[in-house]
Structures are given as structure tokens and as C-alpha cells.
Scaffold this motif. Structure first.
Motif, mmCIF file in Angstrom:
data_model
loop_
_atom_site.group_PDB
_atom_site.id
_atom_site.type_symbol
_atom_site.label_atom_id
_atom_site.label_comp_id
_atom_site.label_asym_id
_atom_site.label_seq_id
_atom_site.Cartn_x
_atom_site.Cartn_y
_atom_site.Cartn_z
ATOM 1 N N ALA A 67 0.769 -1.263 0.070
ATOM 2 C CA ALA A 67 -0.079 -0.021 0.143
ATOM 3 C C ALA A 67 0.829 1.186 -0.237
ATOM 4 C CB ALA A 67 -0.857 0.001 1.221
ATOM 5 N N LYS A 68 1.903 1.373 0.488
ATOM 6 C CA LYS A 68 2.849 2.295 0.619
ATOM 7 C C LYS A 68 3.488 2.550 -0.733
ATOM 8 C CE LYS A 68 4.085 1.676 5.554
ATOM 9 N NZ LYS A 68 5.340 1.005 6.365
ATOM 10 N N TYR A 69 3.826 1.452 -1.570
ATOM 11 C CA TYR A 69 4.196 1.512 -2.737
ATOM 12 C C TYR A 69 3.472 2.219 -3.703
ATOM 13 C CZ TYR A 69 8.401 -1.544 -2.778
ATOM 14 O OH TYR A 69 9.491 -2.420 -2.481
ATOM 15 N N ALA A 70 2.098 1.874 -3.703
ATOM 16 C CA ALA A 70 0.791 2.454 -4.149
ATOM 17 C C ALA A 70 0.720 4.082 -4.075
ATOM 18 C CB ALA A 70 -0.258 1.548 -4.111
ATOM 19 N N ALA A 71 0.785 4.231 -2.699
ATOM 20 C CA ALA A 71 0.509 5.553 -2.317
ATOM 21 C C ALA A 71 1.520 6.440 -2.812
ATOM 22 C CB ALA A 71 0.543 5.816 -0.801
ATOM 23 N N ILE A 72 3.076 6.141 -2.829
ATOM 24 C CA ILE A 72 3.993 6.933 -3.302
ATOM 25 C C ILE A 72 3.915 7.030 -4.985
ATOM 26 C CG2 ILE A 72 6.457 6.743 -3.979
ATOM 27 C CD1 ILE A 72 6.771 5.526 -1.087
ATOM 28 N N GLY A 73 3.376 6.109 -5.650
ATOM 29 C CA GLY A 73 3.199 5.983 -7.055
ATOM 30 C C GLY A 73 1.996 7.032 -7.329
ATOM 31 N N SER A 74 0.966 6.882 -6.563
ATOM 32 C CA SER A 74 0.029 8.100 -6.705
ATOM 33 C C SER A 74 0.353 9.401 -6.616
ATOM 34 C CB SER A 74 -1.243 7.574 -5.681
ATOM 35 O OG SER A 74 -2.145 8.285 -5.881
ATOM 36 N N VAL A 75 1.349 9.717 -5.787
ATOM 37 C CA VAL A 75 1.681 11.165 -5.613
ATOM 38 C C VAL A 75 2.667 11.519 -6.493
ATOM 39 C CG1 VAL A 75 3.125 12.411 -3.845
ATOM 40 C CG2 VAL A 75 1.458 10.963 -2.959
ATOM 41 N N LEU A 76 3.453 10.338 -6.862
ATOM 42 C CA LEU A 76 4.305 10.704 -8.088
ATOM 43 C C LEU A 76 3.710 10.841 -9.319
ATOM 44 C CD1 LEU A 76 7.452 8.195 -7.372
ATOM 45 C CD2 LEU A 76 7.516 10.825 -7.107
ATOM 46 N N GLY A 77 2.736 10.227 -9.721
ATOM 47 C CA GLY A 77 2.015 10.165 -10.684
ATOM 48 C C GLY A 77 1.281 11.562 -10.895
ATOM 49 N N ALA A 78 0.576 11.897 -9.739
ATOM 50 C CA ALA A 78 -0.135 13.036 -9.601
ATOM 51 C C ALA A 78 0.541 14.348 -9.914
ATOM 52 C CB ALA A 78 -1.159 13.205 -8.547
ATOM 53 N N VAL A 79 1.747 14.577 -9.211
ATOM 54 C CA VAL A 79 2.602 15.662 -9.366
ATOM 55 C C VAL A 79 3.205 15.823 -10.786
ATOM 56 C CG1 VAL A 79 4.719 16.648 -8.210
ATOM 57 C CG2 VAL A 79 2.820 15.797 -6.987
ATOM 58 N N THR A 80 3.668 14.742 -11.075
ATOM 59 C CA THR A 80 4.301 14.924 -12.636
ATOM 60 C C THR A 80 3.390 15.046 -13.796
ATOM 61 O OG1 THR A 80 4.258 12.392 -12.690
ATOM 62 C CG2 THR A 80 6.486 13.286 -11.667
ATOM 63 N N THR A 81 2.256 14.362 -13.820
ATOM 64 C CA THR A 81 1.334 14.834 -14.796
ATOM 65 C C THR A 81 0.679 16.041 -14.652
ATOM 66 O OG1 THR A 81 -0.522 13.589 -13.754
ATOM 67 C CG2 THR A 81 0.735 12.370 -15.427
ATOM 68 N N ALA A 82 0.466 16.636 -13.408
ATOM 69 C CA ALA A 82 -0.028 17.606 -13.467
ATOM 70 C C ALA A 82 0.922 19.091 -13.585
ATOM 71 C CB ALA A 82 -0.536 18.086 -11.886
ATOM 72 N N GLY A 83 2.225 18.697 -13.049
ATOM 73 C CA GLY A 83 3.360 19.795 -13.451
ATOM 74 C C GLY A 83 3.554 19.786 -15.022
ATOM 75 N N PHE A 84 3.652 18.548 -15.742
ATOM 76 C CA PHE A 84 3.866 18.365 -17.161
ATOM 77 C C PHE A 84 2.587 19.436 -17.878
ATOM 78 C CE2 PHE A 84 3.387 16.707 -21.473
ATOM 79 C CZ PHE A 84 4.586 16.635 -21.688
ATOM 80 N N THR A 85 1.647 19.002 -17.414
ATOM 81 C CA THR A 85 0.213 19.750 -18.197
ATOM 82 C C THR A 85 0.164 21.311 -17.784
ATOM 83 O OG1 THR A 85 -1.199 17.635 -17.782
ATOM 84 C CG2 THR A 85 -2.181 19.519 -18.161
ATOM 85 N N TRP A 86 0.650 21.739 -16.357
ATOM 86 C CA TRP A 86 0.810 22.863 -16.283
ATOM 87 C C TRP A 86 1.619 23.658 -17.215
ATOM 88 C CZ3 TRP A 86 -2.278 26.538 -14.064
ATOM 89 C CH2 TRP A 86 -1.864 27.686 -13.632
ATOM 90 N N LYS A 87 2.888 23.136 -17.107
ATOM 91 C CA LYS A 87 3.998 23.463 -18.099
ATOM 92 C C LYS A 87 3.310 24.155 -19.380
ATOM 93 C CE LYS A 87 8.322 22.654 -19.776
ATOM 94 N NZ LYS A 87 9.523 21.869 -19.818
ATOM 95 N N TYR A 88 2.482 23.196 -19.964
ATOM 96 C CA TYR A 88 2.082 23.509 -21.373
ATOM 97 C C TYR A 88 0.740 23.933 -21.525
ATOM 98 C CZ TYR A 88 6.340 20.886 -22.637
ATOM 99 O OH TYR A 88 7.566 20.751 -22.913
ATOM 100 N N SER A 89 -0.073 23.892 -20.564
ATOM 101 C CA SER A 89 -1.636 24.172 -20.793
ATOM 102 C C SER A 89 -1.993 25.480 -19.905
ATOM 103 C CB SER A 89 -2.828 23.378 -20.681
ATOM 104 O OG SER A 89 -2.850 23.317 -19.174
ATOM 105 N N ARG A 90 -1.316 25.652 -18.639
ATOM 106 C CA ARG A 90 -1.715 27.004 -17.697
ATOM 107 C C ARG A 90 -3.058 26.931 -17.485
ATOM 108 N NH1 ARG A 90 2.953 28.226 -15.451
ATOM 109 N NH2 ARG A 90 4.469 28.729 -17.012
ATOM 110 N N SER A 91 -3.972 25.871 -17.730
ATOM 111 C CA SER A 91 -5.174 25.614 -17.477
ATOM 112 C C SER A 91 -5.413 24.954 -16.184
ATOM 113 C CB SER A 91 -5.976 24.917 -18.574
ATOM 114 O OG SER A 91 -7.500 24.844 -18.278
ATOM 115 N N LEU A 92 -5.840 25.482 -15.152
ATOM 116 C CA LEU A 92 -5.996 24.906 -13.893
ATOM 117 C C LEU A 92 -7.124 23.875 -13.499
ATOM 118 C CD1 LEU A 92 -4.818 24.574 -10.798
ATOM 119 C CD2 LEU A 92 -6.254 26.391 -10.100
ATOM 120 N N HIS A 93 -8.220 24.557 -14.112
ATOM 121 C CA HIS A 93 -9.368 23.349 -13.776
ATOM 122 C C HIS A 93 -9.449 22.207 -15.028
ATOM 123 C CE1 HIS A 93 -10.668 26.356 -17.036
ATOM 124 N NE2 HIS A 93 -11.638 25.497 -17.178
#
Length: 144
Positions: A67-93
Motif C-alpha cells: 500500500a505504501k508503494y501504491a501511495a508513493i506511485g499515486s503522489v508521483l503520478g499526480a504531481v508529475t502529470t499535473a506539472g507537465f500539463t501546467w507547463k504546457y496548458s496553464r489551465s488549472l481546472h
């Protein structure tokens, strides 16, 4: 004698079909369909069970590590995809918000897969360990 409607017949068949495939959930019904829910437990209670049960304790400990592996994967996945999208779209919602949620879900899945292979969860019966813990907790608390 009234015959069942077309939709009723299909609903019953569908319910039976999926009921067979998810029959493993019946292992938990005696804990979920109670008049009074089991009291909450703490991490120290789980550690006490792990120390007291030489058969199911190590399996439960491994499942908790997964479960710890999954939680870490979830945080990493969320932050990296949101950061990548924010860099290119600047659309928060639309851009960053939705990609944050999707990245969390995909990261959780990948984290579970990594845990499954690295901790060899496919060799363990984690459900039996969880049920044994719930039985142990029920006995310890007196079934309250």
C-alpha cells in the motif's frame, strides 16, 4: 401468474453473472454487514497482530508495504502529470486539475504493479491475512 418483464430477466441474469465473479467479497460481509461497526484500530494494533500471528502476520505486513508503494506511485503520478500539463496548458481546472486526478489513479495502479512484482504478492493470500486480522480484532474488542 405474471411473467417477469424483459428488463427484470436481464437484470437478474446480470446480477447473477457479476455476483459469481465478485463472490470473494463475501469473505468480508460478516464485517461490513454488522449492526454495530467494528471499532477503529491503530497502527500499533496491526503491529500487535503481525507479531502475534506467525502465519498471517508477515503476509499482512507485506500487504501494508504494498500500500505504501501504491501511495508513493499515486503522489508521483499526480504531481508529475499535473506539472507537465501546467507547463504546457496553464489551465488549472481542465488541464492540470484533471491530469492531477488521472495521474494519481494511474500512479496508484503502477505502484501496485511494482509492489506486486517486487514484493511477490502473487505468492501470498493477502485477503486471508486481512480476514484473519479482522477476526482477531473482533475477538480482541469483544465484537463491539
Amino acid at each position: 401468474m405474471a411473467e417477469s418483464s424483459f428488463f427484470r430477466k436481464h437484470w437478474e441474469g446480470w446480477k447473477e453473472f457479476w455476483g459469481e465473479r465478485f463472490s470473494f467479497l463475501e469473505n468480508y460481509t460478516r464485517f461490513t454487514d454488522r449492526d454495530q461497526p467494528l471499532p477503529s484500530w491503530s497502527a500499533s494494533d496491526v503491529e500487535e497482530f503481525i507479531a502475534s500471528d506467525p502465519v498471517h502476520g508477515p503476509t499482512l505486513k507485506t500487504a501494508r508495504e504494498a500500500a505504501k508503494y501504491a501511495a508513493i506511485g499515486s503522489v508521483l503520478g499526480a504531481v508529475t502529470t499535473a506539472g507537465f500539463t501546467w507547463k504546457y496548458s496553464r489551465s488549472l481546472h481542465v488541464g492540470a486539475g484533471l491530469s492531477f486526478a488521472a495521474g494519481a489513479m494511474f500512479g496508484w495502479t503502477f505502484g501496485q504493479e511494482i509492489a506486486s512484482h517486487s514484493l511477490q504478492l502473487y505468492r501470498l493470500d493477502t485477503m486471508a491475512a486481512q480476514v484473519k486480522f479482522l477476526e482477531w480484532w473482533e475477538n480482541k474488542t469483544g465484537g463491539r
